[in-house]
Design an enzyme around this catalytic site. Structure first.
Site, PDB file in Angstrom:
ATOM      1  N   HIS A   1     101.290  40.505-100.437  1.00  0.00           N
ATOM      2  CA  HIS A   1     101.353  41.480-100.093  1.00  0.00           C
ATOM      3  C   HIS A   1     102.380  42.237 -98.767  1.00  0.00           C
ATOM      4  O   HIS A   1     103.144  41.037 -98.746  1.00  0.00           O
ATOM      5  CB  HIS A   1     100.047  41.217 -99.356  1.00  0.00           C
ATOM      6  CG  HIS A   1      99.502  42.148 -98.138  1.00  0.00           C
ATOM      7  ND1 HIS A   1      99.558  42.864 -96.981  1.00  0.00           N
ATOM      8  CD2 HIS A   1      98.416  43.031 -97.992  1.00  0.00           C
ATOM      9  CE1 HIS A   1      98.727  43.203 -96.678  1.00  0.00           C
ATOM     10  NE2 HIS A   1      98.250  43.993 -96.840  1.00  0.00           N
TER      11      HIS A   1
ATOM     12  N   GLU B   1     101.354  50.086-101.703  1.00  0.00           N
ATOM     13  CA  GLU B   1     101.167  50.123-100.183  1.00  0.00           C
ATOM     14  C   GLU B   1     102.079  50.701 -99.502  1.00  0.00           C
ATOM     15  O   GLU B   1     102.952  50.228 -98.845  1.00  0.00           O
ATOM     16  CB  GLU B   1     101.351  48.397 -99.723  1.00  0.00           C
ATOM     17  CG  GLU B   1      99.976  47.106-100.237  1.00  0.00           C
ATOM     18  CD  GLU B   1     100.153  46.308 -99.498  1.00  0.00           C
ATOM     19  OE1 GLU B   1      99.577  45.994 -98.508  1.00  0.00           O
ATOM     20  OE2 GLU B   1     101.439  45.549 -99.495  1.00  0.00           O
TER      21      GLU B   1
END
EC number: 5.3.1.1
Length: 253
Positions: A101, A171
């Site tokens: 992430h 992302e």
């Protein structure tokens, strides 16, 4: 996204990040109850803090709601204080795990090589890794967004994932918590580039790997984003903390 007979069901993944005490389990139960009443078109998963994973997994067992870990270590055990192995995530009831992430890459300096190790460990433990990639504003403004993200995809996905279930989450760091918004054209361009790299690396399997979008997905923008080509679902942050908001995103499909 347009579904075909070979396309897996979309995935809506709710990442609670470092949020949630015991009372937050009520939100997960509310999501599970709503999905039982009206089964979703997508697979749905919640990724709570490690402290809640086992209890949440038990609370929603048998429902149309999966659970997973927000991270895992590349090793199965050892002297790694504070870390959680993929086997521990599975033992706590998780079936998926987020690897790489943007906040892990930024806050903890995780490299794509380390992310690849985590993804490999996850798959070996029977988990489905969600491998995250994305560029900063500086990289985008320098005109290097696509090449940077494609390089991340290449370096973060081990060849051992061939034949295993996994997904990729894009992302755009510049669109997360900044007030900036990625246009559908931005999203489609990047997802197409990621798809091309997946096909190059994994041949036919690469055509069906889900590519999730993870840039501040909210009830207000979910329908437009999820309808875009090559968008196979969403990695949702803050909007997954409240059942009402998360369900609105799930129902946008």
């Amino acid at each position: 996204m347009t579904l075909s007979s070979t396309t897996p069901r979309p995935l809506i993944a709710g990442n609670w990040k470092m949020n949630g005490l015991s009372v937050a389990l009520d939100e997960a139960r509310a999501v599970a109850a709503a999905l039982e009443a009206k089964p979703p078109a997508a697979r749905v998963a919640i990724f709570p803090p490690a402290t809640l994973l086992h209890r949440l997994s038990q609370a929603v067992e048998g429902a149309h709601l999966l659970t997973g870990g927000q991270d895992c270590h590349g090793k199965s055990s050892g002297a790694h204080t504070g870390d959680v192995s993929a086997e521990m995530v599975a033992d706590a009831g998780g079936s998926l795990v987020i690897c790489g992430h943007s906040e892990r890459r930024t806050d903890h300096g995780e490299t794509s090589a380390q992310v690849a190790g985590k993804a490999e460990a996850a798959a070996a433990a029977g988990l489905e890794p969600i491998v995250c990639v994305g560029e900063t504003l500086e990289t985008r403004e320098a005109g290097q967004a696509v090449s940077f993200v494609v390089s991340q995809v290449r370096d973060s996905l081990p060849t051992s994932l061939a034949g295993k279930a996994f997904s990729v989450a894009y992302e755009p760091l510049w669109a997360i918590g900044t007030g900036r918004t990625a246009s559908v054209d931005n999203i489609v361009e990047m997802h197409a580039a990621i798809r091309a790299e997946l096909v190059s690396r994994f041949c036919e399997q690469g055509r069906t790997v889900l590519i999730l979008y993870g840039g501040s997905v909210k009830p207000e923008n979910a329908r437009e984003i999820l309808a875009a080509p090559e968008v196979g679902g969403a990695l949702v942050g803050g909007a997954s903390l409240k059942a009402k908001d998360f369900l609105a995103i799930i129902q946008a499909l």
